[in-house]
Scaffold this motif. Structure first.
Motif, PDB file in Angstrom:
ATOM      1  N   SER A  28      -8.056   4.462   5.640  1.00 40.23           N
ATOM      2  CA  SER A  28      -6.817   3.957   5.714  1.00 40.23           C
ATOM      3  C   SER A  28      -5.579   4.922   4.935  1.00 40.23           C
ATOM      4  CB  SER A  28      -6.726   2.441   4.889  1.00 40.23           C
ATOM      5  OG  SER A  28      -7.533   1.884   5.506  1.00 40.23           O
ATOM      6  N   THR A  36       0.943  -0.973   0.175  1.00 41.98           N
ATOM      7  CA  THR A  36      -0.017  -0.157  -0.102  1.00 41.98           C
ATOM      8  C   THR A  36       0.893   1.230  -0.138  1.00 41.98           C
ATOM      9  OG1 THR A  36      -1.897  -1.209   1.258  1.00 41.98           O
ATOM     10  CG2 THR A  36      -1.815   1.268   1.202  1.00 41.98           C
ATOM     11  N   VAL A  79      -7.729   0.884  -1.524  1.00 40.13           N
ATOM     12  CA  VAL A  79      -7.768   0.950   0.087  1.00 40.13           C
ATOM     13  C   VAL A  79      -8.943   1.831   0.529  1.00 40.13           C
ATOM     14  CG1 VAL A  79      -5.375   0.226   0.827  1.00 40.13           C
ATOM     15  CG2 VAL A  79      -6.119   2.735   0.637  1.00 40.13           C
TER      16      VAL A  79
END
Length: 150
Positions: free
Chosen positions: A68, A39, A64
């Motif tokens: 987040s 990520t 996401v």
């Protein structure tokens, strides 16, 4: 085949999910020593290619939630990898930019991720790789066109 279900041995969707999971695991393994995860890498890569993206746009691109992504951006800002203005220049959007430190870390991560991609494709000829890209792009296009009502 399971009663009323699909045969996982011949389910293309299941196979794609399995490939995605294997790819993510391999990427996490090479990124971990660099203090990154998929990520974080995705966020930095998106900012490298499209400077000024909002947190919502980054969240969509990195797959996401906005929450987040906001947590990640706050951490990246504290660590000096990105900068965001204190106030939105227009509307509510805080455009995010990579810093030189963020760019340097991204370069190391990109080399690591590229090594995973090379390994993933190593059993395929160039023609097979080209075909795989074309087939995957076609699948994505078909699914998005259907969900967009086209």
């Amino acid at each position: 085949m399971s009663p009323g279900g699909i045969d996982l041995e011949t389910s293309l969707g299941y196979l794609l999910k399995e490939a995605s999971s294997a790819l993510r695991t391999a990427m996490e393994e090479v990124l971990r020593p660099l203090g990154m995860n998929v990520t974080r890498y995705s966020c930095l890569e998106l900012l490298s290619q499209r400077p000024g993206l909002s947190s919502s746009e980054l969240a969509r691109g990195a797959f996401v939630t906005r929450q987040s992504m906001n947590v990640l951006l706050q951490a990246l800002e504290r660590e000096g990898f990105v900068t965001r203005p204190a106030e939105a220049p227009v509307g509510k959007v805080l455009p995010t930019q990579l810093t030189p430190l963020g760019r340097a870390n991204l370069e190391k991560a990109t080399v690591a991720v590229r090594s995973v991609e090379v390994r993933m494709l190593s059993g395929m000829t160039e023609a097979e790789q080209t075909g795989a890209f074309r087939i995957l792009q076609s699948m994505i296009h078909s699914l998005r066109a259907e969900s967009d009502g086209a």
